[in-house]
Each structure stands twice: as C-alpha cells, then as structure tokens.
Design a protein around this motif. Structure first.
Motif, mmCIF file in Angstrom:
data_model
loop_
_atom_site.group_PDB
_atom_site.id
_atom_site.type_symbol
_atom_site.label_atom_id
_atom_site.label_comp_id
_atom_site.label_asym_id
_atom_site.label_seq_id
_atom_site.Cartn_x
_atom_site.Cartn_y
_atom_site.Cartn_z
ATOM 1 N N ILE A 60 0.863 -1.189 0.000
ATOM 2 C CA ILE A 60 0.000 0.000 0.000
ATOM 3 C C ILE A 60 0.895 1.234 0.000
ATOM 4 C CG2 ILE A 60 -1.783 1.302 1.224
ATOM 5 C CD1 ILE A 60 -2.630 -1.381 2.514
ATOM 6 N N ILE A 61 0.634 2.150 -0.932
ATOM 7 C CA ILE A 61 1.459 3.348 -1.063
ATOM 8 C C ILE A 61 0.574 4.584 -1.002
ATOM 9 C CG2 ILE A 61 3.023 4.642 -2.569
ATOM 10 C CD1 ILE A 61 3.971 1.952 -3.684
ATOM 11 N N ILE A 62 0.876 5.455 -0.049
ATOM 12 C CA ILE A 62 0.183 6.747 0.046
ATOM 13 C C ILE A 62 0.961 7.742 -0.803
ATOM 14 C CG2 ILE A 62 -0.657 8.557 1.579
ATOM 15 C CD1 ILE A 62 -0.592 6.512 3.854
ATOM 16 N N SER A 100 11.236 9.494 -2.830
ATOM 17 C CA SER A 100 11.596 9.178 -1.456
ATOM 18 C C SER A 100 10.451 8.391 -0.827
ATOM 19 C CB SER A 100 11.855 10.462 -0.669
ATOM 20 O OG SER A 100 12.076 10.183 0.699
ATOM 21 N N PHE A 101 10.764 7.218 -0.269
ATOM 22 C CA PHE A 101 9.762 6.363 0.354
ATOM 23 C C PHE A 101 10.012 6.292 1.855
ATOM 24 C CE2 PHE A 101 8.645 5.543 -3.787
ATOM 25 C CZ PHE A 101 7.718 4.529 -3.949
ATOM 26 N N SER A 102 8.937 6.469 2.620
ATOM 27 C CA SER A 102 9.034 6.411 4.069
ATOM 28 C C SER A 102 8.034 5.378 4.600
ATOM 29 C CB SER A 102 8.733 7.786 4.669
ATOM 30 O OG SER A 102 8.706 7.730 6.078
ATOM 31 N N PRO A 103 8.464 4.351 5.329
ATOM 32 C CA PRO A 103 7.528 3.365 5.874
ATOM 33 C C PRO A 103 6.525 4.022 6.826
ATOM 34 C CG PRO A 103 9.798 2.595 6.046
ATOM 35 C CD PRO A 103 9.872 4.040 5.674
ATOM 36 N N VAL A 104 5.274 3.589 6.743
ATOM 37 C CA VAL A 104 4.241 4.063 7.661
ATOM 38 C C VAL A 104 4.155 3.061 8.808
ATOM 39 C CG1 VAL A 104 1.822 4.717 7.931
ATOM 40 C CG2 VAL A 104 3.004 5.128 5.750
ATOM 41 N N LYS A 105 4.240 3.565 10.027
ATOM 42 C CA LYS A 105 4.263 2.683 11.196
ATOM 43 C C LYS A 105 3.317 3.191 12.286
ATOM 44 C CE LYS A 105 9.132 1.394 10.432
ATOM 45 N NZ LYS A 105 10.494 1.345 11.024
ATOM 46 N N GLY A 106 3.097 2.331 13.264
ATOM 47 C CA GLY A 106 2.337 2.729 14.446
ATOM 48 C C GLY A 106 0.886 3.035 14.159
ATOM 49 N N TYR A 127 3.801 2.454 2.667
ATOM 50 C CA TYR A 127 4.791 3.523 2.533
ATOM 51 C C TYR A 127 4.097 4.812 2.130
ATOM 52 C CZ TYR A 127 8.046 -0.437 2.077
ATOM 53 O OH TYR A 127 8.752 -1.585 2.269
ATOM 54 N N GLU A 128 4.703 5.932 2.530
ATOM 55 C CA GLU A 128 4.372 7.215 1.926
ATOM 56 C C GLU A 128 5.440 7.496 0.877
ATOM 57 O OE1 GLU A 128 2.153 10.428 4.247
ATOM 58 O OE2 GLU A 128 3.601 9.655 5.701
ATOM 59 N N ALA A 129 5.002 7.911 -0.312
ATOM 60 C CA ALA A 129 5.924 8.142 -1.418
ATOM 61 C C ALA A 129 5.867 9.595 -1.851
ATOM 62 C CB ALA A 129 5.569 7.232 -2.592
ATOM 63 N N PHE A 130 7.031 10.213 -1.907
ATOM 64 C CA PHE A 130 7.143 11.622 -2.283
ATOM 65 C C PHE A 130 8.038 11.735 -3.516
ATOM 66 C CE2 PHE A 130 6.599 11.158 2.234
ATOM 67 C CZ PHE A 130 5.685 12.132 2.594
ATOM 68 N N LYS A 174 10.016 3.036 -8.536
ATOM 69 C CA LYS A 174 10.432 2.511 -7.239
ATOM 70 C C LYS A 174 9.339 1.643 -6.621
ATOM 71 C CE LYS A 174 12.944 3.788 -3.074
ATOM 72 N NZ LYS A 174 13.729 4.852 -2.401
ATOM 73 N N SER A 175 8.078 1.974 -6.912
ATOM 74 C CA SER A 175 6.969 1.158 -6.417
ATOM 75 C C SER A 175 7.016 -0.248 -7.005
ATOM 76 C CB SER A 175 5.621 1.811 -6.779
ATOM 77 O OG SER A 175 5.497 3.084 -6.191
ATOM 78 N N LEU A 176 7.386 -0.350 -8.275
ATOM 79 C CA LEU A 176 7.460 -1.655 -8.925
ATOM 80 C C LEU A 176 8.542 -2.534 -8.318
ATOM 81 C CD1 LEU A 176 6.910 -0.788 -12.692
ATOM 82 C CD2 LEU A 176 5.228 -1.284 -10.913
#
Length: 300
Positions: free
Chosen positions: A209-211, A222-228, A279-282, A291-293
C-alpha cells in the motif's frame, strides 16, 4: 437492476426518462466500480421521483437487510446533475461493508498479474498519472478512482474502469496511449476494462500500500515506511470516507450509520491490511512509479 462493485441496486418509481441508464455512462463509471446490468436480490433499493436537482427525501437502513432510499432527482449527467452518482457511490459503499466488500476511496490498484499495489492519496497527488504509467509499462490497472477489496482475503474484487489523465504526461514521461474522448478541460478519457483485467480481478491480493504525494515539478523519489497508529488511521480514512460522506455532493451527503456487521468487516479489513507493508511516497510521478514496482519485484 444494476450491480455496482458487486452490490445489487434496484431502481423503482419514475424511470421512463433514462434515470437508471444514467448510472451506466462513462461519467458515472468514472466513480462507480464495475457497473453492469445484473439480476438477483437487491442490497440497495432506490425509489425515484422526478424533480429538479437532487434531494434524498427519505431513507431506511437495514430493513430486512436492505437499505432503501427515496430520492427526488433529474437524470444523472456530467456537469449538470452529478450528485446522484456520488449518492449511489455512498449507498453501495455502505451496503458493501455489510457484505465484506470494502470500497476504498481515492485509490488506484495495479497488478503484474501476480501481486497487487494499492495506491491511495488525496486529489491531485498523482493517482491518474500512476494509472497511465502502469498501462504504458504493461501492467494491468484494476481500478482508477475507487477500489473494492474483500475484507477477509484482501483480494481486489472491483474497481472503476474509466481513466481521466492529464495530456502533459505524454511529453514529460514519453507516454503514448490511445484514448476514447476528451473532457471539457482537455483531459484524456480512456476505458481500461479488458479481458486481462477480468481474468485477474478477484484473484490478486494487495501486497503493498502506497500513500502518494507526487507531482510534476518534483525530482526523484523518497519512500518512508508508515508505522504505528498512522497505519490504521490511514486505512480507516480511505475505507470509510465514502460511507461517512467525506466525498461531498450537493446538497449534502447523508450521515450513514455503521452497524455491527459493517464494523466487524471493517475491523477485519483493518487488521489484515495493517499487516501489509505501507509507505508514503514523495517525488516525481515516474520515479515514484518505478520505485513502487521494485517492491513487487516487477522488472521495468
């Protein structure tokens, strides 16, 4: 009767002016997932009287398991009377949640035939551009605006099949796609349903899942994992926004109740989806896309 994302909708009342057929147009199918004429017992009944604009005159939830609505409305039509389409989307999202079919708003689902990526994001964050890039790189697009997911299996079981995209991507990203028509603003309109799509619909699960936070004037990715807590908070928003009327239509969306069956299915979806990598993707659309692929081991 028509089916919308696997939910049966029966229309009654004054229908001799093409009211029901108005939900089968290209405009309506931009927002309503997998709309087809269908037989079977209804999940939703819409009784219609003719009138100017659109109003919900009455509603009755969960009557023998069916949601019933009385509406006054003109025929659904792009630019003229769009509210009935968004009302019906809200109604089928509620009915879907009762059966375990979760309607994910502001979403795009793509697949390589084995794995699925669910992109979610607020308007103008790159979803349509991601869909267009996916088609041009040989992936199958399963939904373009609203996605239907089975709560228990996370299989993608439905989605919208009309893609509206900005022609600027043709030169920016060297994308060339055939298209079916143009909007008033000059955007491309393309029907994306295909035999390949139908073959894998209902078989492919969400693997990532990518925001999205992408734009034309950005560089790189830039990809940042979403946590918590943010994981379920994000999932809750995109899985309940339609039901709760966050997707605005005039004169105002209904404030629909969430019953026990809906909450059970939504809870199961949240529990299962929260185990999927998010992930959040910027960044730039194309760089974010490539990068998503990588996350599903798809070779460009």
């Amino acid at each position: 009767m028509i089916g919308v994302g696997g939910i049966n909708v029966k229309f009654e009342g004054e229908l001799d002016d093409g009211f029901e057929e108005g939900f089968l147009t290209s405009f309506a199918r931009r927002y309503l997932p997998d709309v087809f004429p269908r037989n079977g017992d209804p999940h939703v009944v819409v009784k219609r009287v003719k009138g100017e604009g659109f109003r919900v005159l009455n509603y009755l939830y969960d009557y023998n398991g069916v949601d019933e609505y009385l509406v006054e409305s003109q025929v659904p039509e792009a630019y003229e009377n769009e509210a009935p389409v968004f009302f019906l989307l809200q109604a089928v999202a509620r009915a879907g949640a009762k059966t375990g079919r979760i309607f994910i708003t502001d979403s795009v689902a793509v697949s390589d035939g084995r794995k699925g990526i669910l992109f979610v994001g607020y308007p103008h964050t790159g979803k349509s551009t991601i869909s267009t890039l996916s088609l041009s790189y040989g992936l199958t697009v399963l939904s373009t605006e609203n996605t239907v997911v089975d709560a228990k299996s996370l299989r993608i079981v439905g989605g919208t099949t009309v893609l509206i995209y900005d022609p600027r991507i043709e030169d920016l990203y060297n994308v060339r796609l055939s298209y079916d028509s143009l909007t008033r603003s000059g955007y491309r309109v393309k029907e994306i349903d295909s035999e390949d799509r139908r073959k894998i619909l209902g078989r492919v699960r969400i693997n990532v899942i990518i925001i999205l936070h992408s734009a034309f004037n950005c560089k790189g990715a830039s990809f940042s994992p979403v946590k918590g807590r943010k994981v379920k908070k994000s999932l809750w928003y995109f899985s309940t926004a339609l039901i709760k009327g966050v997707d605005y239509y005039e004169p105002q969306p209904l404030n629909m109740p969430v019953n026990e069956a809906m909450m059970k299915n939504l809870g199961e979806f949240l529990d299962r989806a929260s185990r999927v990598k998010m992930y959040e993707a910027f960044g730039n659309h194309l760089d974010v896309f490539k990068k998503s692929l990588e996350l599903i081991d798809y070779e460009v």
